[in-house]
Design a protein around this motif. Sequence first.
Motif, PDB file in Angstrom:
ATOM      1  N   ARG A  80      -6.407  -3.076  -0.262  1.00  0.00           N
ATOM      2  CA  ARG A  80      -7.215  -2.597   0.850  1.00  0.00           C
ATOM      3  C   ARG A  80      -6.359  -2.065   1.995  1.00  0.00           C
ATOM      4  NH1 ARG A  80     -10.674  -2.567  -2.456  1.00  0.00           N
ATOM      5  NH2 ARG A  80     -12.835  -3.220  -2.193  1.00  0.00           N
ATOM      6  N   THR A  81      -5.075  -2.376   1.972  1.00  0.00           N
ATOM      7  CA  THR A  81      -4.170  -1.907   3.021  1.00  0.00           C
ATOM      8  C   THR A  81      -3.215  -0.838   2.497  1.00  0.00           C
ATOM      9  OG1 THR A  81      -4.238  -4.044   4.173  1.00  0.00           O
ATOM     10  CG2 THR A  81      -2.366  -2.613   4.652  1.00  0.00           C
ATOM     11  N   TRP A  82      -2.588  -1.118   1.368  1.00  0.00           N
ATOM     12  CA  TRP A  82      -1.522  -0.258   0.843  1.00  0.00           C
ATOM     13  C   TRP A  82      -2.062   0.479  -0.380  1.00  0.00           C
ATOM     14  CZ3 TRP A  82       3.111   0.967   2.821  1.00  0.00           C
ATOM     15  CH2 TRP A  82       4.115   1.481   2.001  1.00  0.00           C
ATOM     16  N   SER A  83      -2.655   1.625  -0.137  1.00  0.00           N
ATOM     17  CA  SER A  83      -3.270   2.411  -1.204  1.00  0.00           C
ATOM     18  C   SER A  83      -2.566   3.762  -1.291  1.00  0.00           C
ATOM     19  CB  SER A  83      -4.756   2.614  -0.902  1.00  0.00           C
ATOM     20  OG  SER A  83      -4.925   3.484   0.207  1.00  0.00           O
ATOM     21  N   PRO A  84      -2.873   4.583  -2.298  1.00  0.00           N
ATOM     22  CA  PRO A  84      -2.201   5.886  -2.402  1.00  0.00           C
ATOM     23  C   PRO A  84      -2.298   6.733  -1.141  1.00  0.00           C
ATOM     24  CG  PRO A  84      -3.355   5.405  -4.438  1.00  0.00           C
ATOM     25  CD  PRO A  84      -3.714   4.302  -3.472  1.00  0.00           C
ATOM     26  N   LYS A  85      -3.354   6.536  -0.349  1.00  0.00           N
ATOM     27  CA  LYS A  85      -3.520   7.360   0.857  1.00  0.00           C
ATOM     28  C   LYS A  85      -3.078   6.664   2.135  1.00  0.00           C
ATOM     29  CE  LYS A  85      -7.009  10.609  -0.668  1.00  0.00           C
ATOM     30  NZ  LYS A  85      -8.257  11.313  -0.325  1.00  0.00           N
ATOM     31  N   SER A  86      -2.893   5.370   2.088  1.00  0.00           N
ATOM     32  CA  SER A  86      -2.523   4.651   3.321  1.00  0.00           C
ATOM     33  C   SER A  86      -1.200   3.931   3.125  1.00  0.00           C
ATOM     34  CB  SER A  86      -3.614   3.660   3.729  1.00  0.00           C
ATOM     35  OG  SER A  86      -3.820   2.692   2.719  1.00  0.00           O
ATOM     36  N   ARG A  87      -0.214   4.695   2.697  1.00  0.00           N
ATOM     37  CA  ARG A  87       1.121   4.141   2.570  1.00  0.00           C
ATOM     38  C   ARG A  87       2.143   5.227   2.876  1.00  0.00           C
ATOM     39  NH1 ARG A  87       1.266   3.399  -4.015  1.00  0.00           N
ATOM     40  NH2 ARG A  87       1.778   5.532  -4.580  1.00  0.00           N
ATOM     41  N   MET A  88       3.392   4.825   2.959  1.00  0.00           N
ATOM     42  CA  MET A  88       4.470   5.764   3.225  1.00  0.00           C
ATOM     43  C   MET A  88       4.493   6.856   2.153  1.00  0.00           C
ATOM     44  SD  MET A  88       8.516   4.789   3.586  1.00  0.00           S
ATOM     45  CE  MET A  88       8.345   3.716   2.167  1.00  0.00           C
ATOM     46  N   GLN A  89       4.520   8.123   2.588  1.00  0.00           N
ATOM     47  CA  GLN A  89       4.492   9.240   1.643  1.00  0.00           C
ATOM     48  C   GLN A  89       5.882   9.807   1.340  1.00  0.00           C
ATOM     49  OE1 GLN A  89       1.449  10.157   0.220  1.00  0.00           O
ATOM     50  NE2 GLN A  89       0.760   8.341   1.336  1.00  0.00           N
ATOM     51  N   ASP A  90       6.865   9.453   2.129  1.00  0.00           N
ATOM     52  CA  ASP A  90       8.222   9.958   1.937  1.00  0.00           C
ATOM     53  C   ASP A  90       8.786   9.428   0.613  1.00  0.00           C
ATOM     54  OD1 ASP A  90      10.957  10.551   1.996  1.00  0.00           O
ATOM     55  OD2 ASP A  90      11.113  10.248   4.159  1.00  0.00           O
ATOM     56  N   PRO A  91       9.083  10.309  -0.357  1.00  0.00           N
ATOM     57  CA  PRO A  91       9.579   9.835  -1.656  1.00  0.00           C
ATOM     58  C   PRO A  91      10.933   9.145  -1.568  1.00  0.00           C
ATOM     59  CG  PRO A  91       9.770  12.225  -1.500  1.00  0.00           C
ATOM     60  CD  PRO A  91       8.981  11.782  -0.297  1.00  0.00           C
ATOM     61  N   ASN A  92      11.660   9.421  -0.494  1.00  0.00           N
ATOM     62  CA  ASN A  92      12.966   8.776  -0.304  1.00  0.00           C
ATOM     63  C   ASN A  92      12.898   7.613   0.681  1.00  0.00           C
ATOM     64  OD1 ASN A  92      14.355  10.693  -2.009  1.00  0.00           O
ATOM     65  ND2 ASN A  92      14.143  12.177  -0.332  1.00  0.00           N
ATOM     66  N   GLY A  93      11.688   7.285   1.108  1.00  0.00           N
ATOM     67  CA  GLY A  93      11.540   6.200   2.078  1.00  0.00           C
ATOM     68  C   GLY A  93      11.888   4.842   1.491  1.00  0.00           C
ATOM     69  N   GLN A  94      12.192   3.905   2.373  1.00  0.00           N
ATOM     70  CA  GLN A  94      12.586   2.560   1.947  1.00  0.00           C
ATOM     71  C   GLN A  94      11.597   1.519   2.478  1.00  0.00           C
ATOM     72  OE1 GLN A  94      16.963   2.686   3.143  1.00  0.00           O
ATOM     73  NE2 GLN A  94      17.056   1.648   1.152  1.00  0.00           N
ATOM     74  N   LEU A  95      11.597   0.385   1.804  1.00  0.00           N
ATOM     75  CA  LEU A  95      10.759  -0.739   2.197  1.00  0.00           C
ATOM     76  C   LEU A  95      11.616  -1.974   2.417  1.00  0.00           C
ATOM     77  CD1 LEU A  95       7.940  -0.341  -0.486  1.00  0.00           C
ATOM     78  CD2 LEU A  95       7.664   0.084   1.951  1.00  0.00           C
ATOM     79  N   ILE A  96      11.407  -2.634   3.529  1.00  0.00           N
ATOM     80  CA  ILE A  96      11.982  -3.963   3.757  1.00  0.00           C
ATOM     81  C   ILE A  96      10.816  -4.939   3.715  1.00  0.00           C
ATOM     82  CG2 ILE A  96      13.178  -5.473   5.387  1.00  0.00           C
ATOM     83  CD1 ILE A  96      14.511  -2.930   6.535  1.00  0.00           C
ATOM     84  N   HIS A  97      10.857  -5.873   2.795  1.00  0.00           N
ATOM     85  CA  HIS A  97       9.735  -6.793   2.604  1.00  0.00           C
ATOM     86  C   HIS A  97      10.188  -8.207   2.935  1.00  0.00           C
ATOM     87  CE1 HIS A  97       6.114  -8.033  -0.153  1.00  0.00           C
ATOM     88  NE2 HIS A  97       6.055  -8.539   1.063  1.00  0.00           N
ATOM     89  N   ILE A  98       9.639  -8.744   4.019  1.00  0.00           N
ATOM     90  CA  ILE A  98       9.946 -10.111   4.462  1.00  0.00           C
ATOM     91  C   ILE A  98       8.769 -11.002   4.100  1.00  0.00           C
ATOM     92  CG2 ILE A  98      10.463 -11.565   6.458  1.00  0.00           C
ATOM     93  CD1 ILE A  98      11.451  -8.933   7.857  1.00  0.00           C
ATOM     94  N   ASP A  99       9.009 -12.035   3.284  1.00  0.00           N
ATOM     95  CA  ASP A  99       7.916 -12.906   2.852  1.00  0.00           C
ATOM     96  C   ASP A  99       8.474 -14.248   2.408  1.00  0.00           C
ATOM     97  OD1 ASP A  99       5.452 -13.888   1.306  1.00  0.00           O
ATOM     98  OD2 ASP A  99       4.799 -11.910   1.972  1.00  0.00           O
ATOM     99  N   VAL A 100       7.628 -15.292   2.491  1.00  0.00           N
ATOM    100  CA  VAL A 100       8.045 -16.612   2.027  1.00  0.00           C
ATOM    101  C   VAL A 100       7.746 -16.820   0.550  1.00  0.00           C
ATOM    102  CG1 VAL A 100       7.818 -17.729   4.271  1.00  0.00           C
ATOM    103  CG2 VAL A 100       5.848 -17.636   2.732  1.00  0.00           C
ATOM    104  N   ASP A 101       6.997 -15.895  -0.039  1.00  0.00           N
ATOM    105  CA  ASP A 101       6.578 -16.045  -1.432  1.00  0.00           C
ATOM    106  C   ASP A 101       7.225 -14.954  -2.280  1.00  0.00           C
ATOM    107  OD1 ASP A 101       5.377 -16.451  -3.839  1.00  0.00           O
ATOM    108  OD2 ASP A 101       3.319 -16.228  -3.130  1.00  0.00           O
ATOM    109  N   PRO A 102       8.197 -15.310  -3.140  1.00  0.00           N
ATOM    110  CA  PRO A 102       8.877 -14.282  -3.942  1.00  0.00           C
ATOM    111  C   PRO A 102       7.949 -13.589  -4.933  1.00  0.00           C
ATOM    112  CG  PRO A 102       9.484 -16.487  -4.698  1.00  0.00           C
ATOM    113  CD  PRO A 102       8.713 -16.661  -3.425  1.00  0.00           C
ATOM    114  N   ALA A 103       6.810 -14.207  -5.243  1.00  0.00           N
ATOM    115  CA  ALA A 103       5.867 -13.594  -6.176  1.00  0.00           C
ATOM    116  C   ALA A 103       5.261 -12.310  -5.617  1.00  0.00           C
ATOM    117  CB  ALA A 103       4.753 -14.578  -6.525  1.00  0.00           C
TER     118      ALA A 103
END
Length: 554
Positions: A275-298
């Motif tokens: 509902r948040t990260w969908s094909p239309k509501s996410r970064m469109q840059d093909p070379n873009g990067q993601l930093i994911h901070i979370d307590v759950d490795p799953a």
Amino acid sequence: MKGTKALVTMLENKGVDTMFGYPGGSVIPIYDELYDSSIRHILVRHEQCAAHMADGYARATGRPGVCLATSGPGATNLVTGVATAFADSVPMITLTGQVGTGSIGLGAFQEVDAFSVLMPITKHNFRVLDVKRLPHALYEAWEICQTGRPGPVHIDLPVDQMNSDIDESELSRKFGVKPVLEDLSNVPAALEAINKAKRPILLVGGGAMNASEEIMELARILRCPVDMTLMGMGAVPASYELNMGPLGMHGRKAALHTMNEADLVISIGSRFSDRTWSPKSRMQDPNGQLIHIDVDPAEFDKHRGVGINILGDSKKVVGMLVGGLTGYVHNQEWTDRAIDYKRRCHCRTDLDAVPILPQKIMYEINRIIRDDTIITTDVGQNQMWAMHYLNIEHPRQMLSSGTFGTMGYGLPAAIGAKAAKPDHNVIAITGDGGFQMVMQEVTTSLAEDLPVTVVIMNNGTLGMVRQWQKLFWNERYSNTTLRSEPDFVKLAEAFGAKGIHVEKPGEFADAMKEAMDCGRTCIVQVDIDYDEDILPMLPADPKAPMVNGRCAFR
């Protein structure tokens, strides 16, 4: 002492002051101990709502909520509320009675395998087949439900063991759980990516509630846009100039545009839901990067591609990023563009329109929200209108069922929040559909002197499903009209609550003041335009265009 006494004593020792439940045969011994306990027991009218109230209590405080039900149907009635808490990572202790150990598996009266039923929707499960294992179960459950990614833990309590004796010294034994794993090795890579990025953005989710101060420090250093998820609302104040608002299917266009144009997403406590990260509501840059901070490795790498994953508590990790960004120079052009997007994002609304528009309700509620106000929502259009329009300034100020999307959550969660924060004003925003699923709990709020204000957005339909039928199913409105609805004002009065009917837009502000000043639970029935949709809307089909309606850049 008896097992029942040990259970109540241990809960008291953990600081439990409130419990939500409903008695039955297998838990009468526990209720007998509660009679002389310091723990306040709130008697609900349906066990599902005991779990929702414990959930609301936990979300409002950050401490575990506790609910209790008898065996059989009592346990199964808890399921929806426990699943809601599990889906949204809410700490909870769920206690169920059980038939005696000698009767398990024999089809005894009110027997169900609650251990197996609840296993998929809890972090951990215990069944106390020997009363000597009760301290182990309770103390470990208390730690497990709060450590790492929070969630509900279930303890099944056979009645014969609860009536058995346990040596009091067993209560002082030490039990521990495995330490929460963390992996901070990617912090240097994250800092390098941040320093190289030209268009970074923060995506703040529900796992960031304990890191609000650190996130604000990071946001001020980066001077970048901040997008929120529904569950993250309040972690960054709505008034912050670079808070773009909620992202997702019914999010704000400013949030959507900044996310689409970013070349680095720093996700803090967000699991990249569909509902948040969908094909239309996410970064469109093909070379873009993601930093994911979370307590759950799953949760790592469920999104597009492999990110720079940092496993750890948001507060700690964000603090490390802040400390490592000395000398950082932000991109002023990107900052200016984000501020311009926010300025231009505008949903045209006639606040004096008749029938009343939902936007008018949110406008007036915004005017009365204070630091000591807690908002709960139900699920459906009412929830999305609240997400889109309300200005939430503090963590734990807006409580809503996210991942599980549970209709009926709003009212009982409000009662639970009021029990946790009796000095706060609590407003439940609900639809006529969701309210009718749990309306019996108005009695609970009155009996327990937990006054809440319930705003029913009454459109005579199951609004969100009808909206889908209208936009994507050729207006074939199959079973979404609520016929023969009650008069909610008379219903309130029958319960002993106050009821106010709002039919004109100019009446709502006065109705809310009267409701919040009356000293008891009040139902404010607001008749709204049944044909008003919550927009913009990103269709599930990525090839379909966005539905804008009144929402546009100006």
